[in-house]
Design a protein around this motif. Structure first.
Motif, PDB file in Angstrom:
ATOM      1  N   THR A  87      15.541  46.279  23.532  1.00 15.15           N
ATOM      2  CA  THR A  87      14.703  45.184  24.018  1.00 15.15           C
ATOM      3  C   THR A  87      13.256  45.633  24.236  1.00 15.15           C
ATOM      4  O   THR A  87      12.326  44.843  24.098  1.00 15.15           O
ATOM      5  CB  THR A  87      15.257  44.632  25.343  1.00 15.15           C
ATOM      6  N   HIS A  88      13.047  46.908  24.560  1.00 13.60           N
ATOM      7  CA  HIS A  88      11.689  47.432  24.686  1.00 13.60           C
ATOM      8  C   HIS A  88      11.015  47.530  23.317  1.00 13.60           C
ATOM      9  O   HIS A  88       9.825  47.256  23.162  1.00 13.60           O
ATOM     10  CB  HIS A  88      11.697  48.833  25.310  1.00 13.60           C
ATOM     11  N   ILE A  89      11.791  47.931  22.328  1.00 14.37           N
ATOM     12  CA  ILE A  89      11.238  48.220  21.001  1.00 14.37           C
ATOM     13  C   ILE A  89      10.660  46.974  20.354  1.00 14.37           C
ATOM     14  O   ILE A  89       9.568  46.988  19.789  1.00 14.37           O
ATOM     15  CB  ILE A  89      12.331  48.849  20.105  1.00 14.37           C
ATOM     16  N   GLY A  90      11.380  45.864  20.445  1.00 13.21           N
ATOM     17  CA  GLY A  90      10.921  44.643  19.803  1.00 13.21           C
ATOM     18  C   GLY A  90       9.694  44.031  20.442  1.00 13.21           C
ATOM     19  O   GLY A  90       9.025  43.213  19.847  1.00 13.21           O
ATOM     20  N   ARG A 315      20.979  39.741  10.967  1.00 16.95           N
ATOM     21  CA  ARG A 315      21.953  40.244  11.942  1.00 16.95           C
ATOM     22  C   ARG A 315      21.651  41.692  12.334  1.00 16.95           C
ATOM     23  O   ARG A 315      21.592  42.022  13.528  1.00 16.95           O
ATOM     24  CB  ARG A 315      23.367  40.124  11.380  1.00 16.95           C
ATOM     25  N   VAL A 316      21.428  42.559  11.359  1.00 17.31           N
ATOM     26  CA  VAL A 316      21.192  43.964  11.685  1.00 17.31           C
ATOM     27  C   VAL A 316      19.794  44.164  12.283  1.00 17.31           C
ATOM     28  O   VAL A 316      19.582  45.073  13.093  1.00 17.31           O
ATOM     29  CB  VAL A 316      21.390  44.881  10.458  1.00 17.31           C
ATOM     30  N   PHE A 317      18.845  43.290  11.911  1.00 18.14           N
ATOM     31  CA  PHE A 317      17.508  43.374  12.504  1.00 18.14           C
ATOM     32  C   PHE A 317      17.592  43.119  14.009  1.00 18.14           C
ATOM     33  O   PHE A 317      16.971  43.831  14.811  1.00 18.14           O
ATOM     34  CB  PHE A 317      16.574  42.359  11.848  1.00 18.14           C
ATOM     35  N   ARG A 318      18.364  42.129  14.405  1.00 18.81           N
ATOM     36  CA  ARG A 318      18.535  41.835  15.828  1.00 18.81           C
ATOM     37  C   ARG A 318      19.243  42.986  16.537  1.00 18.81           C
ATOM     38  O   ARG A 318      18.899  43.338  17.672  1.00 18.81           O
ATOM     39  CB  ARG A 318      19.304  40.529  16.020  1.00 18.81           C
ATOM     40  N   GLN A 319      20.228  43.571  15.882  1.00 16.87           N
ATOM     41  CA  GLN A 319      20.939  44.696  16.489  1.00 16.87           C
ATOM     42  C   GLN A 319      19.991  45.865  16.754  1.00 16.87           C
ATOM     43  O   GLN A 319      20.100  46.546  17.774  1.00 16.87           O
ATOM     44  CB  GLN A 319      22.079  45.155  15.573  1.00 16.87           C
ATOM     45  N   GLU A 320      19.052  46.099  15.840  1.00 20.36           N
ATOM     46  CA  GLU A 320      18.151  47.245  15.956  1.00 20.36           C
ATOM     47  C   GLU A 320      16.978  46.983  16.902  1.00 20.36           C
ATOM     48  O   GLU A 320      16.516  47.895  17.574  1.00 20.36           O
ATOM     49  CB  GLU A 320      17.606  47.631  14.572  1.00 20.36           C
ATOM     50  N   SER A 324      15.197  38.397  16.705  1.00 21.50           N
ATOM     51  CA  SER A 324      15.318  37.979  15.311  1.00 21.50           C
ATOM     52  C   SER A 324      14.050  38.343  14.548  1.00 21.50           C
ATOM     53  O   SER A 324      12.993  38.562  15.154  1.00 21.50           O
ATOM     54  CB  SER A 324      15.545  36.472  15.241  1.00 21.50           C
ATOM     55  N   PRO A 325      14.099  38.379  13.211  1.00 23.89           N
ATOM     56  CA  PRO A 325      12.877  38.631  12.432  1.00 23.89           C
ATOM     57  C   PRO A 325      11.770  37.618  12.730  1.00 23.89           C
ATOM     58  O   PRO A 325      10.597  37.980  12.811  1.00 23.89           O
ATOM     59  CB  PRO A 325      13.351  38.536  10.982  1.00 23.89           C
ATOM     60  N   GLY A 326      12.150  36.339  12.899  1.00 21.80           N
ATOM     61  CA  GLY A 326      11.152  35.325  13.195  1.00 21.80           C
ATOM     62  C   GLY A 326      10.478  35.561  14.543  1.00 21.80           C
ATOM     63  O   GLY A 326       9.255  35.414  14.678  1.00 21.80           O
ATOM     64  N   GLU A 327      11.266  35.920  15.552  1.00 22.95           N
ATOM     65  CA  GLU A 327      10.702  36.215  16.875  1.00 22.95           C
ATOM     66  C   GLU A 327       9.768  37.416  16.807  1.00 22.95           C
ATOM     67  O   GLU A 327       8.696  37.437  17.421  1.00 22.95           O
ATOM     68  CB  GLU A 327      11.825  36.468  17.872  1.00 22.95           C
TER      69      GLU A 327
END
Length: 339
Positions: A87-90, A315-320, A324-327
């Protein structure tokens, strides 16, 4: 060590652009002191969580100096555990490598299933693009070196695979790199921008030598296996956007058996498929922040990053990254980035 003692790494010559002091009040205010210390580290480094195993958290001081896009922080604090989560990374637009250099006692770094001890004089680092844990078990003074990830990757494309691995202080190249860095810090204020940029380039060249020369990694990995691993990672970097790149393709192209290839990565608790996927996610993050890809759809970007299935990519983008990619794109919209 007296609380006022400056860390010898910078020889007392830090030009403090930030000075953080924690209130050493009553025991009942430990939560407030920890929160304040966390907020300072968030402000001058990047988002993270912080806890302390100490019954009292009394000491927390920070001085910061920037030299040629390299941030050198001198932290003197009580024991602490730092954790960086997805959550910090995104929620942060920049990507760094963090190199802690303790002065008096060892630290522990954990990332990507690897754990290493960092003694005074050793070289090790973690990447802010993946979750990690930093444990400082005693009161200590630490030089925390923050390096821009894109500049380091330009020299060592596979550096993300080298986090949480100790390079022992007994290695000459490790000592040479640290001596050069100390000299840059001591003389940073007197350097012109052009001089600082030139020296930064030389510093990164030394870092590449210290990290990639066989024998500098403190592990039981043989030189032959280490060399094969670097060949694999170089190929992944060259073809990361090719959706046809798979473990089988890598094995065939490099003349390695699939079983041996599996063994190289299993020794570090991972698979080549995971390595390729993480690298593609990193490429997708770069494209999502790029102005030249601002009008491309998420599906198009997933293909450009090497994913054949846009739903799987999301799906994997959110996991990492925890979003989401859009967010992720909306959060970084308007920020400058290379295309």
């Amino acid at each position: 060590m007296d609380d006022r003692t400056e860390f010898d790494f910078v020889n007392g010559r830090v030009s403090a652009v930030a000075e953080a002091k924690i209130d050493v009040g009553s025991v009942s205010r430990i939560g407030s002191r920890l929160a304040a210390w966390r907020d300072y580290l968030n402000t001058y480094y990047y988002p993270l969580d912080l806890s302390s195993p100490a019954s009292l958290f009394e000491v927390g001081r920070l001085s910061v100096q920037d030299v040629a896009s390299i941030r050198i922080g001198v932290l003197h604090s009580d024991p602490m555990t730092v954790e960086r989560h997805p959550t910090h990374i995104g929620r942060y637009g920049e990507d760094f490598f963090m190199m802690p250099m303790p002065s008096s006692a060892s630290l522990q770094l954990t990332q990507r299933g690897r754990e290493c001890e960092v003694r005074p004089g050793d070289l090790a680092f973690i990447g802010t693009g993946d979750p990690y844990v930093y444990k400082q078990p005693t009161r200590n003074s630490v030089a925390a070196i923050r390096l821009p990830a894109d500049m380091v990757r330009a020299r060592i494309p596979w550096i993300d695979d080298m986090t949480a691995l100790q390079r022992p202080k007994e290695q000459p190249l490790v000592s040479l790199f640290q001596d050069f860095l100390r000299s840059m810090v001591r003389n940073g204020a007197a350097l012109s921008d052009a001089q600082a940029d030139f020296l930064r380039s030389s510093l990164f060249d030394l870092l590449a030598l210290a990290l990639t020369t066989p024998g500098t990694v403190a592990s039981d990995e043989t030189s032959v296996r280490f060399a094969h691993r670097q060949r694999v990672l170089r190929l992944v970097e060259e073809r990361v956007r090719d959706p046809g790149l798979t473990s089988a393709v890598v094995a065939h192209q490099l003349g390695l058996s699939p079983r041996y290839l599996q063994k190289i990565f299993a020794d570090r608790g991972e698979t080549l498929t995971e390595v390729i996927r993480r690298r593609r996610i990193s490429e997708a993050q770069r494209l999502l922040k790029s102005g030249s890809f601002a009008k491309r759809s998420i599906e198009e970007i997933s293909y450009c990053a090497g994913f054949l299935d846009a739903a799987y990519f999301s799906r994997v983008f959110r996991q990492e990254t925890g979003m989401s990619p859009g967010e992720y794109r909306r959060m970084h919209a308007g920020k400058s980035s290379r295309g």
